[in-house]
Design a protein around this motif. Structure first.
Motif, PDB file in Angstrom:
ATOM      1  N   GLU A  64      22.576   7.508  -6.873  1.00 12.49           N
ATOM      2  CA  GLU A  64      21.229   7.772  -7.893  1.00 12.49           C
ATOM      3  C   GLU A  64      20.232   8.040  -6.775  1.00 12.49           C
ATOM      4  N   LEU A  65      20.442   7.548  -5.669  1.00 13.75           N
ATOM      5  CA  LEU A  65      19.260   7.597  -4.709  1.00 13.75           C
ATOM      6  C   LEU A  65      19.071   9.056  -4.071  1.00 13.75           C
TER       7      LEU A  65
ATOM      8  N   VAL B  81       9.755  -0.407  -4.367  1.00 14.62           N
ATOM      9  CA  VAL B  81      10.622   0.902  -3.973  1.00 14.62           C
ATOM     10  C   VAL B  81      10.599   1.889  -5.218  1.00 14.62           C
ATOM     11  N   TYR B  82      10.643   1.499  -6.658  1.00 14.91           N
ATOM     12  CA  TYR B  82      10.662   2.320  -7.806  1.00 14.91           C
ATOM     13  C   TYR B  82       9.386   3.367  -7.593  1.00 14.91           C
TER      14      TYR B  82
ATOM     15  N   PHE C  92      16.079   9.875 -16.227  1.00  8.70           N
ATOM     16  CA  PHE C  92      15.380   9.654 -15.073  1.00  8.70           C
ATOM     17  C   PHE C  92      14.854   8.431 -14.509  1.00  8.70           C
ATOM     18  N   GLU C  93      14.319   7.574 -15.455  1.00 15.45           N
ATOM     19  CA  GLU C  93      13.689   6.499 -15.191  1.00 15.45           C
ATOM     20  C   GLU C  93      14.897   5.557 -14.881  1.00 15.45           C
ATOM     21  N   ALA C  94      15.877   5.609 -15.218  1.00 17.53           N
ATOM     22  CA  ALA C  94      17.218   4.853 -15.170  1.00 17.53           C
ATOM     23  C   ALA C  94      17.651   5.002 -13.547  1.00 17.53           C
TER      24      ALA C  94
ATOM     25  N   ALA D 190      18.168   3.653  -8.163  1.00 15.02           N
ATOM     26  CA  ALA D 190      17.904   3.959  -6.708  1.00 15.02           C
ATOM     27  C   ALA D 190      17.121   2.914  -6.023  1.00 15.02           C
ATOM     28  N   ALA D 191      16.000   2.308  -6.807  1.00 10.43           N
ATOM     29  CA  ALA D 191      15.266   1.385  -6.540  1.00 10.43           C
ATOM     30  C   ALA D 191      16.419  -0.021  -5.736  1.00 10.43           C
TER      31      ALA D 191
END
Length: 489
Positions: A65-66, A328-329, A475-477, A482-483
């Motif tokens: 995801e990152l 981080v988000y 995208f939010e997920a 990723a955060a």
């Protein structure tokens, strides 16, 4: 899913072959745009599959995801930069006798630069990651020196020297991290494998980690443009063609930040992380602070935007230092928002400099009256980049500031708000001078903004408005996951 990954790497290579076979410079531009759209669609598909189905791991290639967040940024800016290049580069070389050769060279280098950036977020080994970041330096340096003027060559040389020295320090830090890895015992795993290092992260020697991360943050920080290693950035951005400046600011800096985030994820569980946290917060705040005097005493429009990039990279680094999932988000969202807006501002700066035949802001006057649509768009993006609501950058800055207070750093959050206010004043002052002043310095030409350039700017406006009003659930997920990869939790 595997074939999409390989196709995304193959598409720029095939595009480059088509450019060399193109009968003219205009045809080379169309081939580049077609190849860029194809590459972007493949990257979007790959990112979507990872966001929905989880990480992909094939040998030394790894996408999670990152990676998907950065691949999305690369895909979007590849399309907008290719679109904008069609009109911009034709105007740049219209008086040159060998303009077809110049255009072919530009589009070939553009494609190589795109390929080098794609490789950064898809390699799993930290050593290979270093190689890919160095490749982005070498490929982009040729674009910085593209005009071969004395100023362009000097800027490219300064860029290569500072970033190469920085990356040598980053390599030393990576080697020290490897030394810490092999000292964890038989279960250390493959050398410099990010997944293996993450598994043994809590067993790494904290003293060695501290030393390693100092070299890593200084080395990759030079590529990010953090103060005081930022001195190459204004020169390179001011001399590169405007579409390249957009890629440099929007994607290249983010690629280096991506590598720093991968390293943070490894050492998150070590006793050395408090030191790393303090280092990141200090460099982030210092970068925002040091930008202010340069913004207030600036004369070149592209250098002004370049210093703004230093500020935004400082904000992201500060958020990584706070290192809560919320911070981080916000950092990841800010990387996306900054890439979209800053690239569009560089595109508009390219149009303005072609119209006024100068980059000096004192000679750019009456923009809103002479070119109302362009002036209005420039005003809109100037407000967006400084954090005006309801656009995406306002919310990513708000999230980072709130995370500072919520994460136990109220003083840091207060200082950040004051510094952002000063940056806002400096940016808006110069923008208003160019837009509203009625003194001498009117446009020398009155050519309309072409369809491809308008489309690139419109796409950027729609994207940044969307991130301010609504984030798609997938995208939010992906941002949340990723955060969690970087910060834990």
């Amino acid at each position: 899913m595997d074939y999409v990954l390989y196709a995304a790497l193959a598409a720029p290579v095939l595009t480059g072959a088509g450019i060399f076979a193109a009968p003219s410079g205009v045809a080379a531009g169309r081939i580049t745009l077609t190849g860029s759209v194809l590459t972007a669609l493949l990257l979007f598909t790959l990112a979507w599959q990872v966001m929905v189905g989880g990480p992909l791991h094939k040998g030394h290639l790894y996408v999670d995801e990152l990676s998907a967040v950065l691949l999305t940024v690369i895909a979007l800016l590849t399309i907008t930069a290719a679109l904008f290049s069609l009109q911009y580069m034709e105007r740049e070389v219209e008086d040159e006798a060998n303009k077809d050769d110049i255009l072919k060279r530009y589009y070939a280098l553009f494609t190589v630069f795109t390929l080098s950036m794609i490789t950064v977020p898809i390699v799993e080994n930290l050593g290979l990651m270093w190689v890919t970041v160095e490749a982005t330096t070498l490929s982009s340096a040729l674009l910085v020196a593209f005009t071969f003027s004395r100023a362009a060559i000097e800027a490219a040389w300064k860029y290569v020297m500072i970033c190469t020295v920085g990356l040598c320090l980053a390599l030393l830090g990576t080697i020290l991290l490897y030394f810490a890895q092999i000292n964890t015992g038989p279960a250390a795993g493959e050398a410099l494998s990010w997944l293996a290092l993450q598994q043994v992260g809590d067993r790494l020697d904290p003293h060695m980690v501290k030393i390693a991360f100092v070299f890593i943050i200084i080395g990759y920080g030079a590529k990010v443009g953090l103060s005081p290693m930022h001195t190459w950035l204004p020169d390179a951005h001011s001399q590169a063609p405007s579409p390249v400046s957009g890629l440099l600011s929007g994607v290249l800096l983010s690629c280096a930040l991506y590598v720093i985030m991968r390293n943070i994820a490894i050492i998150k569980g070590t006793a050395a992380f408090l030191f790393v946290q303090q280092l990141l917060i200090g460099l982030g705040l210092f970068s925002v602070l040091m930008v202010i005097p340069f913004l207030l005493a600036q004369h070149d429009i592209k250098r002004l935007l370049a210093y703004s990039s230093v500020e935004h990279m400082g904000i992201v680094t500060l958020a990584l230092g706070i290192s809560t999932p919320m911070a981080v988000y916000g950092a990841l969202l800010h990387i996306f928002n900054h890439a979209v807006v800053k690239s569009a501002l560089f595109y508009m700066a390219g149009i303005i400099t072609q119209e006024y035949r100068t980059k000096q802001m004192m000679r750019i006057r009456g923009l809103l009256s002479s070119k109302p649509r362009l002036g209005s768009a420039f005003l809109l993006f100037a407000l967006i980049i400084t954090g005006a609501p309801p656009f995406g950058i306002f919310f990513s800055k708000l999230i980072i500031t709130y995370a500072a207070f919520a994460g136990g750093f109220p003083l840091i959050g207060t200082v950040l708000l004051l510094l952002l206010g000063a940056v806002f004043a400096g940016m808006i002052y110069y923008c208003f001078q160019m837009l509203f002043s009625a003194s001498a310095g009117h446009a020398e030409t009155q050519r309309p903004v072409g369809f491809s350039a308008t489309l690139a700017l419109t796409l950027s406006v729609l994207l940044i408005t969307l991130t301010g009003l609504y984030l798609p659930a997938f995208f939010e997920a992906a941002l949340r996951q990723a955060a969690a990869l970087v910060a834990g939790g």
